[in-house]
Design a protein around this motif. Structure first.
Motif, PDB file in Angstrom:
ATOM      1  N   ALA B 271      -1.454   4.116  21.263  1.00 41.83           N
ATOM      2  CA  ALA B 271      -1.228   4.187  22.714  1.00 41.83           C
ATOM      3  C   ALA B 271      -1.507   5.578  23.258  1.00 41.83           C
ATOM      4  N   ASN B 272      -1.294   6.601  22.425  1.00 44.20           N
ATOM      5  CA  ASN B 272      -1.516   7.976  22.858  1.00 44.20           C
ATOM      6  C   ASN B 272      -2.869   8.525  22.417  1.00 44.20           C
ATOM      7  N   ALA B 273      -3.686   7.646  21.841  1.00 44.74           N
ATOM      8  CA  ALA B 273      -4.989   8.074  21.325  1.00 44.74           C
ATOM      9  C   ALA B 273      -4.835   9.303  20.435  1.00 44.74           C
ATOM     10  N   SER B 274      -3.784   9.290  19.629  1.00 40.03           N
ATOM     11  CA  SER B 274      -3.527  10.413  18.732  1.00 40.03           C
ATOM     12  C   SER B 274      -3.900  10.066  17.293  1.00 40.03           C
ATOM     13  N   SER B 275      -4.157  11.083  16.516  1.00 44.09           N
ATOM     14  CA  SER B 275      -4.417  10.876  15.092  1.00 44.09           C
ATOM     15  C   SER B 275      -3.453  11.729  14.282  1.00 44.09           C
ATOM     16  N   ILE B 276      -3.317  11.401  13.012  1.00 43.58           N
ATOM     17  CA  ILE B 276      -2.330  12.083  12.178  1.00 43.58           C
ATOM     18  C   ILE B 276      -2.879  12.317  10.775  1.00 43.58           C
ATOM     19  N   SER B 277      -2.404  13.375  10.142  1.00 42.37           N
ATOM     20  CA  SER B 277      -2.678  13.609   8.725  1.00 42.37           C
ATOM     21  C   SER B 277      -1.407  14.178   8.116  1.00 42.37           C
ATOM     22  N   VAL B 278      -1.225  14.010   6.820  1.00 47.32           N
ATOM     23  CA  VAL B 278       0.038  14.416   6.207  1.00 47.32           C
ATOM     24  C   VAL B 278      -0.172  15.302   4.983  1.00 47.32           C
ATOM     25  N   ALA B 279       0.717  16.269   4.850  1.00 45.94           N
ATOM     26  CA  ALA B 279       0.716  17.154   3.684  1.00 45.94           C
ATOM     27  C   ALA B 279       2.025  16.930   2.947  1.00 45.94           C
ATOM     28  N   GLU B 280       1.943  16.459   1.716  1.00 47.71           N
ATOM     29  CA  GLU B 280       3.165  16.071   1.021  1.00 47.71           C
ATOM     30  C   GLU B 280       3.413  16.883  -0.235  1.00 47.71           C
ATOM     31  N   SER B 281       4.690  17.172  -0.469  1.00 40.59           N
ATOM     32  CA  SER B 281       5.061  17.708  -1.766  1.00 40.59           C
ATOM     33  C   SER B 281       6.047  16.728  -2.402  1.00 40.59           C
ATOM     34  N   CYS B 282       7.316  16.776  -2.020  1.00 44.78           N
ATOM     35  CA  CYS B 282       8.314  15.959  -2.716  1.00 44.78           C
ATOM     36  C   CYS B 282       8.074  14.458  -2.576  1.00 44.78           C
ATOM     37  N   THR B 283       7.455  14.012  -1.497  1.00 46.12           N
ATOM     38  CA  THR B 283       7.237  12.576  -1.327  1.00 46.12           C
ATOM     39  C   THR B 283       6.006  12.095  -2.100  1.00 46.12           C
ATOM     40  N   GLY B 284       5.192  13.012  -2.580  1.00 42.54           N
ATOM     41  CA  GLY B 284       4.159  12.688  -3.578  1.00 42.54           C
ATOM     42  C   GLY B 284       3.108  11.669  -3.183  1.00 42.54           C
ATOM     43  N   GLY B 285       2.912  11.420  -1.913  1.00 42.45           N
ATOM     44  CA  GLY B 285       1.913  10.429  -1.498  1.00 42.45           C
ATOM     45  C   GLY B 285       2.556   9.214  -0.857  1.00 42.45           C
ATOM     46  N   ALA B 286       3.882   9.098  -1.004  1.00 45.06           N
ATOM     47  CA  ALA B 286       4.578   7.909  -0.500  1.00 45.06           C
ATOM     48  C   ALA B 286       4.557   7.846   1.024  1.00 45.06           C
ATOM     49  N   LEU B 287       4.559   9.009   1.697  1.00 45.59           N
ATOM     50  CA  LEU B 287       4.504   9.018   3.163  1.00 45.59           C
ATOM     51  C   LEU B 287       3.144   8.523   3.647  1.00 45.59           C
ATOM     52  N   CYS B 288       2.098   9.063   3.057  1.00 42.52           N
ATOM     53  CA  CYS B 288       0.745   8.644   3.430  1.00 42.52           C
ATOM     54  C   CYS B 288       0.571   7.150   3.139  1.00 42.52           C
ATOM     55  N   ALA B 289       1.023   6.709   1.971  1.00 43.53           N
ATOM     56  CA  ALA B 289       0.889   5.304   1.582  1.00 43.53           C
ATOM     57  C   ALA B 289       1.635   4.398   2.563  1.00 43.53           C
TER      58      ALA B 289
END
Lengths: 417, 417
Positions: B271-289
């Motif tokens: 709705a906001n025509a926004s994009s996102i990217s994530v940098a993870e340490s402790c979550t190890g990829g689980a946030l991106c997944a």
């Protein structure tokens, strides 16, 4: 062999809001102690349902364990019904009340009626202190019939804490175990029907006290071989048959017992002083997260890059634009370049990659949803392997994660991929 | 309101090998159709257990649905017992047999006795074709009592396919629904006890036909408000009360119905025509997944970097070595630099980061296990927020993932973080 009935109390399970994982965990841990689970009942927070379940439980088993219904909210009637069932009444358990008051004081929160209700327990039962939460557990014993009933809270970590500190020690002390052994052999890359045919002659040799069960999941096909007997000499036969079973399963076996693919992979990487990094597209971080889910994974995984957009595959992993143009993002060539790219970028022994079509969109006439390439790279080998999984986003991701780890396991073990 | 009993048949569930998710899914989908689940029974693949469960099921409900026990392996006795229960016998279902033969032929696999056993069905029942697997479903009807029994396979996607193509249409046609409405309001950042106190005056106003239930999980605290009534005018009252409930919950509300945090986040980003990217340490990829688990996520997430090792935080995310040295990897400053770094690297509107101590190792005297910093960066704001979760690796990861998404949701909605 003593039997147990597990009861999950909670409307939230019956309306499909909450997935009950408590009885699953209890079943695992009681089986490991030689207790047979006669049945699992999921019932409503209703007087009649609770009393019926207890009646049925005491008919079929020596041990009853219920989870849930101990909160203080308005829809909770478990406590009152249980007191009534055992012909007693509720009274305030002073140590619990003081504990809750103290916690509320420390957190600067007003003490409410809801909180007070949690410290009501049936007179005459044993109160099991809960160090992980507010509501204590309860234990009722029927001395004449050698039966017992444990009432545990429904919050999983509180339930587990009470089971470990009170339920399991009590059961180990009060119920004789048969000779019980159970081993789970974990396989990959083979179907249940194929294994059933392969194992048919083996199954003919089993004694009545032995059992062989198949358990397929998205990340393994488990074969559980167990025995429950009063005859010690049957255990010797069990061990001989177990060796035979392992030989038959050898081409597909990746682990034993509770060992998961990610744990087996971690141990192999440690044993080989190897490190790993992952480049993901269709799995979106789930592969990296799975490898990191093992405590101490920082010893062998440096990290990963989720290059979901093609642009990121080029910029962050060094995939050649011409490769993407000529073969597409879901291709052997791209998978290999991703694996090689992440290995160089993170300086690890092994680079592992996934690229595929998880769906529901993205399919092409030659590449249906479920098409996945998994790439592998180390100092000596680079290759990619194709899989066609079912058309279901979640399953494609989970199967890709499992098979990617299995490829590394086989590679390290020197087996053909 | 018609009632249903769900039965999961399978020793693998009772021994704690398989987590039963079938009855959970069925409960959700039947509730949504105004069918009340009277009970869920998990029983062994044993004649007596199956017959007892059917007896009990028909006493308590109009509809019985069982899952599992239809495989062809040696430990399967469900088919025979069910035929016996309904006073009939097993015979080969020719269309199923021919279908299995054809599939085996196409896959060049030998046709086995195990495969043949799958096509045995009780004479006189209705056979429900299974397009996702080998074993068909079965339907028994008792016309005199207006009761029915569906026998479904245990493989989840086969069970769901048969439920959707046969069970639900049959139930919608043959059982009158009450006026039934149910809405789930999903909240974050508030405890169950606090909400129970806050909602106590509201609960006093509910009619007997209405129900309010709390359902906490690692990623939300759900409040389910439902009504089941024969009186259409009570529905009007329900709607008025629902608005009142939403107003009370407003500060914590992130979504309604089945909407998950990741779906709400995805819709807001679109709705906001926004994009996102994530940098993870402790979550190890689980946030991106988790963000990528939503179909169509490629419209807003470009990818992520899992910088598990400090070296990767420096090399891939541009975190300053002096920041790591002065404040540590688990700090406000590092979280912010990670979020800023990934945003620049991937060229997205928003950068999101996690760094924390998931445990069991890594704690320091000032930073216990469970300490997590979540960093946020867009063109106008950069900040990080600290959380202290429980000491449990899996829960720390899951709670971090949920709270990271919630931070972005609040930020986009213009609420204070």
């Amino acid at each position: 062999m003593a039997k147990a009935t597990l009861i999950a109390i909670g409307n939230e399970i019956l309306i499909g809001r909450t997935l009950d994982t408590n009885t699953h965990w209890l079943a695992q841990n009681l089986n490991a102690r030689g207790i047979e689970i006669a049945q699992i009942l999921v019932i409503a927070d209703q007087e009649e349902a609770i009393k019926n379940a207890l009646d049925w439980g005491f008919t079929k088993s020596e041990i009853i364990i219920s989870c849930g219904g101990l909160g203080g909210t308005i829809d909770d009637i478990t406590r009152r019904t249980i007191a009534d069932y055992f012909g007693t009444y509720l009274k305030t358990h002073e140590p619990t009340l003081r504990k809750i008051e103290k916690i509320y004081q420390e957190r600067n929160r007003p003490f409410t009626e809801v909180a007070a209700r949690i410290s009501l327990v049936p007179e005459g039962c044993q109160v099991l202190p809960n160090e992980e939460g507010l509501a204590p557990g309860l234990l009722f014993t029927k001395e004449n019939t050698h039966q017992c009933y444990f009432v545990l809270p429904g919050v999983p970590h509180e339930m587990k804490h009470l089971a470990q500190t009170h339920v399991f020690p009590y059961i180990e002390k009060h119920y004789d175990s048969h000779f019980f052994r159970s081993i789970t052999l974990r396989t990959m890359g083979v179907t249940e029907t194929y294994l059933a045919t392969l194992l048919a002659p083996f199954e003919q040799k089993l004694l009545p006290s032995m059992q062989l069960a198949y358990n397929p999941s998205l990340s393994s096909l488990d074969i559980r071989f167990s025995i429950s007997t009063l005859e010690e000499k049957e255990l010797i036969q069990f061990n001989t048959l177990l060796e035979e079973l392992k030989n038959i399963l050898a081409p597909f076996l990746f682990g034993e017992g509770e060992a998961t693919l990610e744990e087996v992979l971690g141990n192999l990487l440690i044993a080989n002083a190897s490190s790993i990094s992952v480049a993901e597209s269709c799995t979106g971080g789930a592969l990296c997260a799975k490898i990191i889910s093992v405590p101490g994974a920082s010893r062998y995984i440096h990290g990963g890059i989720v290059a979901y957009a093609n642009e990121q595959k080029i910029n962050l992993l060094g995939v050649k634009p011409s490769t993407l143009q000529e073969f597409g993002a879901v291709s052997e060539q791209t998978a290999i370049e991703m694996a090689v790219g992440i290995r160089e970028k993170m300086g690890t022994t092994i680079g592992l990659s996934t690229t595929g079509i998880a769906g529901p969109d993205g399919a092409t006439p030659t590449k249906p949803v479920g098409t996945v390439w998994i790439g592998y790279a180390d100092a000596y080998n680079t290759y990619a392997k194709q899989f066609i999984f079912e058309n279901n986003r979640e399953r494609v991701i989970q199967r890709s994660v499992a098979n990617a780890m299995y490829i590394v396991i086989k590679q390290i073990k020197g087996q053909k991929n």
